[in-house]
Motif scaffolding. Structure first.
Motif, PDB file in Angstrom:
ATOM      1  N   UNK A  18       1.048  -1.104  -0.309  1.00  0.00           N
ATOM      2  CA  UNK A  18      -0.202  -0.061   0.214  1.00  0.00           C
ATOM      3  C   UNK A  18       0.630   1.225  -0.043  1.00  0.00           C
ATOM      4  N   UNK A  19       2.079   1.207   1.038  1.00  0.00           N
ATOM      5  CA  UNK A  19       2.991   1.769   1.038  1.00  0.00           C
ATOM      6  C   UNK A  19       3.497   2.238  -0.760  1.00  0.00           C
ATOM      7  N   UNK A  20       3.887   1.458  -1.206  1.00  0.00           N
ATOM      8  CA  UNK A  20       4.727   1.329  -2.738  1.00  0.00           C
ATOM      9  C   UNK A  20       3.952   2.347  -3.405  1.00  0.00           C
ATOM     10  N   UNK A  21       2.521   1.606  -3.377  1.00  0.00           N
ATOM     11  CA  UNK A  21       1.384   2.329  -4.549  1.00  0.00           C
ATOM     12  C   UNK A  21       1.090   3.749  -4.048  1.00  0.00           C
ATOM     13  N   UNK A  22       1.830   4.099  -2.728  1.00  0.00           N
ATOM     14  CA  UNK A  22       1.406   5.443  -2.548  1.00  0.00           C
ATOM     15  C   UNK A  22       3.097   6.774  -3.287  1.00  0.00           C
ATOM     16  N   UNK A  23       3.554   5.130  -4.210  1.00  0.00           N
ATOM     17  CA  UNK A  23       4.942   6.136  -3.956  1.00  0.00           C
ATOM     18  C   UNK A  23       6.008   6.919  -2.381  1.00  0.00           C
ATOM     19  N   UNK A  24       6.301   5.876  -1.886  1.00  0.00           N
ATOM     20  CA  UNK A  24       6.926   6.027   0.008  1.00  0.00           C
ATOM     21  C   UNK A  24       8.177   5.640  -1.197  1.00  0.00           C
ATOM     22  N   UNK A  25       9.672   6.187  -0.575  1.00  0.00           N
ATOM     23  CA  UNK A  25      10.493   5.985  -0.683  1.00  0.00           C
ATOM     24  C   UNK A  25      10.802   4.659  -0.845  1.00  0.00           C
ATOM     25  N   UNK A  26      11.846   3.969  -1.244  1.00  0.00           N
ATOM     26  CA  UNK A  26      12.562   2.462  -1.218  1.00  0.00           C
ATOM     27  C   UNK A  26      13.124   2.688  -0.074  1.00  0.00           C
ATOM     28  N   UNK A  27      13.525   1.136   0.654  1.00  0.00           N
ATOM     29  CA  UNK A  27      14.096   1.040   1.749  1.00  0.00           C
ATOM     30  C   UNK A  27      13.068   0.753   2.114  1.00  0.00           C
ATOM     31  N   UNK A  28      12.270   1.137   2.734  1.00  0.00           N
ATOM     32  CA  UNK A  28      10.923   1.201   3.202  1.00  0.00           C
ATOM     33  C   UNK A  28      10.724   0.196   4.128  1.00  0.00           C
ATOM     34  N   UNK A  29      10.784  -1.028   5.596  1.00  0.00           N
ATOM     35  CA  UNK A  29      10.488  -1.812   6.246  1.00  0.00           C
ATOM     36  C   UNK A  29       9.682  -2.000   7.369  1.00  0.00           C
ATOM     37  N   UNK A  30       8.489  -2.646   6.440  1.00  0.00           N
ATOM     38  CA  UNK A  30       7.450  -2.729   7.441  1.00  0.00           C
ATOM     39  C   UNK A  30       7.640  -3.470   8.218  1.00  0.00           C
ATOM     40  N   UNK A  31       7.035  -3.644  10.043  1.00  0.00           N
ATOM     41  CA  UNK A  31       7.020  -5.399  10.430  1.00  0.00           C
ATOM     42  C   UNK A  31       5.987  -5.138  11.385  1.00  0.00           C
ATOM     43  N   UNK A  71       3.827 -15.594  18.892  1.00  0.00           N
ATOM     44  CA  UNK A  71       3.660 -16.788  18.195  1.00  0.00           C
ATOM     45  C   UNK A  71       4.924 -16.494  16.179  1.00  0.00           C
ATOM     46  N   UNK A  72       5.072 -15.095  15.977  1.00  0.00           N
ATOM     47  CA  UNK A  72       5.450 -15.187  14.561  1.00  0.00           C
ATOM     48  C   UNK A  72       5.900 -13.848  14.594  1.00  0.00           C
ATOM     49  N   UNK A  73       7.072 -13.441  13.213  1.00  0.00           N
ATOM     50  CA  UNK A  73       7.419 -12.468  12.553  1.00  0.00           C
ATOM     51  C   UNK A  73       6.950 -12.514  11.664  1.00  0.00           C
ATOM     52  N   UNK A  74       6.393 -11.376  10.817  1.00  0.00           N
ATOM     53  CA  UNK A  74       6.344 -10.357   9.775  1.00  0.00           C
ATOM     54  C   UNK A  74       7.010  -9.279   9.799  1.00  0.00           C
ATOM     55  N   UNK A  75       7.791  -9.632   8.156  1.00  0.00           N
ATOM     56  CA  UNK A  75       7.760  -8.383   7.884  1.00  0.00           C
ATOM     57  C   UNK A  75       8.164  -8.248   6.325  1.00  0.00           C
ATOM     58  N   UNK A  76       8.544  -6.881   6.163  1.00  0.00           N
ATOM     59  CA  UNK A  76       8.713  -7.036   4.414  1.00  0.00           C
ATOM     60  C   UNK A  76       9.478  -5.189   4.322  1.00  0.00           C
ATOM     61  N   UNK A  77       9.547  -5.676   2.892  1.00  0.00           N
ATOM     62  CA  UNK A  77      10.565  -4.108   2.478  1.00  0.00           C
ATOM     63  C   UNK A  77      10.851  -3.868   1.060  1.00  0.00           C
ATOM     64  N   UNK A  78      10.405  -2.151   0.695  1.00  0.00           N
ATOM     65  CA  UNK A  78       9.832  -2.100  -0.716  1.00  0.00           C
ATOM     66  C   UNK A  78      11.063  -1.510  -1.269  1.00  0.00           C
ATOM     67  N   UNK A  79      11.550  -1.996  -2.083  1.00  0.00           N
ATOM     68  CA  UNK A  79      12.697  -2.011  -3.416  1.00  0.00           C
ATOM     69  C   UNK A  79      11.753  -1.031  -5.084  1.00  0.00           C
ATOM     70  N   UNK A  80      12.822  -0.306  -5.073  1.00  0.00           N
ATOM     71  CA  UNK A  80      12.812   0.289  -6.175  1.00  0.00           C
ATOM     72  C   UNK A  80      13.312   0.336  -7.360  1.00  0.00           C
ATOM     73  N   UNK A  81      13.392  -1.026  -7.637  1.00  0.00           N
ATOM     74  CA  UNK A  81      14.202  -1.971  -9.275  1.00  0.00           C
ATOM     75  C   UNK A  81      14.518  -0.651 -10.262  1.00  0.00           C
ATOM     76  N   UNK A  82      15.505  -0.991 -10.377  1.00  0.00           N
ATOM     77  CA  UNK A  82      15.904   0.082 -12.198  1.00  0.00           C
ATOM     78  C   UNK A  82      16.117  -1.149 -12.966  1.00  0.00           C
ATOM     79  N   UNK A  91       8.124  -0.484  -7.912  1.00  0.00           N
ATOM     80  CA  UNK A  91       8.242  -0.703  -6.849  1.00  0.00           C
ATOM     81  C   UNK A  91       8.104  -2.941  -6.963  1.00  0.00           C
ATOM     82  N   UNK A  92       8.839  -2.249  -5.923  1.00  0.00           N
ATOM     83  CA  UNK A  92       8.783  -4.126  -5.012  1.00  0.00           C
ATOM     84  C   UNK A  92       8.647  -4.134  -3.871  1.00  0.00           C
ATOM     85  N   UNK A  93       7.870  -5.467  -3.247  1.00  0.00           N
ATOM     86  CA  UNK A  93       7.674  -5.245  -2.332  1.00  0.00           C
ATOM     87  C   UNK A  93       8.341  -7.087  -1.940  1.00  0.00           C
TER      88      UNK A  93
END
Length: 234
Positions: free
Chosen positions: A26-39, A44-55, A119-121
């Motif tokens: 959702x943040x990537x679709x809004x145009x956030x900067x690459x390098x955002x890490x949501x977590x 019982x569980x660790x969840x996380x995601x990283x936003x990339x901006x491929x070239x 973007x890529x997540x």
């Protein structure tokens, strides 16, 4: 629990119980900067995601899936007991002492192989513990606690994952795909064994330059592109 402490150029966003994969997309679709890490860390569980901006085009950018897998394995190796073995499945799954304990997923702005996605997540899900009493019922599924890794701090693991992944991103940019390919092959689960992928069954012979799976069947070999592992944004 302390907040994540990430390397420069990365920023952390705790999702307070919400799905980090969905939040990152959702943040990537809004145009956030690459390098955002949501977590999000639960007992019982660790969840996380990283936003990339491929070239680079999507076919080449898909290397982020195995690259993040290598980063996670390297990070885990610095924190877990030395006798514990963590391997990487081609599709992103994580094998801890031969049993599934979570995995990586990937989504992108476009599925066009030759287009550069906006973007890529890459998302991580890791099972820390379970309330199940009889682990023999599901011997192919495990948790960090069940494998003697209950003392591994999930935030330390998250921080280390991002740091080690950054090391491999830099190495890929400087030295190309060869060292990534070599490292991943040494950590891969199931090479040389029968496997079923994308509705096809055959011998998993390895991966090509773009990490497409080389599947040997009776009628010959075929390549299953890594883009088949793309998920729709949650």
């Amino acid at each position: 629990m302390r907040p994540a402490e990430l390397p420069p150029l990365f920023s952390a966003l705790a999702t307070a119980g919400a799905d980090p994969f969905a939040a990152a997309c959702a943040e990537a679709q809004k145009g956030c900067d690459a390098g955002l890490v949501t977590y999000d860390v639960a007992p019982d569980q660790l969840r996380a995601a990283v936003v990339f901006a491929p070239d680079v085009p999507l076919t080449k950018a898909m290397i982020m899936l195995p690259l993040c897998g290598i980063g996670f394995q390297n990070a885990f190796g610095t924190l877990a007991p030395p006798e514990v073995s963590l391997q990487l499945e081609w599709g992103g799954g994580l094998q801890l002492n031969g049993a599934h304990c979570g995995g990586l997923e990937i989504s992108a702005a476009s599925r066009a192989p030759e287009a550069v996605p906006d973007w890529m997540v890459v998302a991580l899900t890791l099972t820390l513990s379970s309330d199940a009493k009889d682990t023999g019922v599901t011997p192919d599924v495990t948790t960090l606690a069940a494998e003697g890794c209950g003392a591994v701090d999930p935030i330390d693991l998250l921080d280390s994952w991002i740091r080690h992944t950054l090391v491999w991103i830099n190495r890929w940019e400087e030295d190309g795909v060869r060292p990534v390919h070599t490292e991943w092959t040494g950590l891969a689960h199931g090479i040389g064994a029968q496997t079923s992928v994308d509705g096809k069954t055959g011998l998993f012979q390895g991966v090509d330059e773009d990490f497409g799976l080389l599947l040997q069947q009776t009628g010959g070999a075929q390549i299953i592109p890594l883009t088949r592992m793309l998920k729709d944004a949650p």
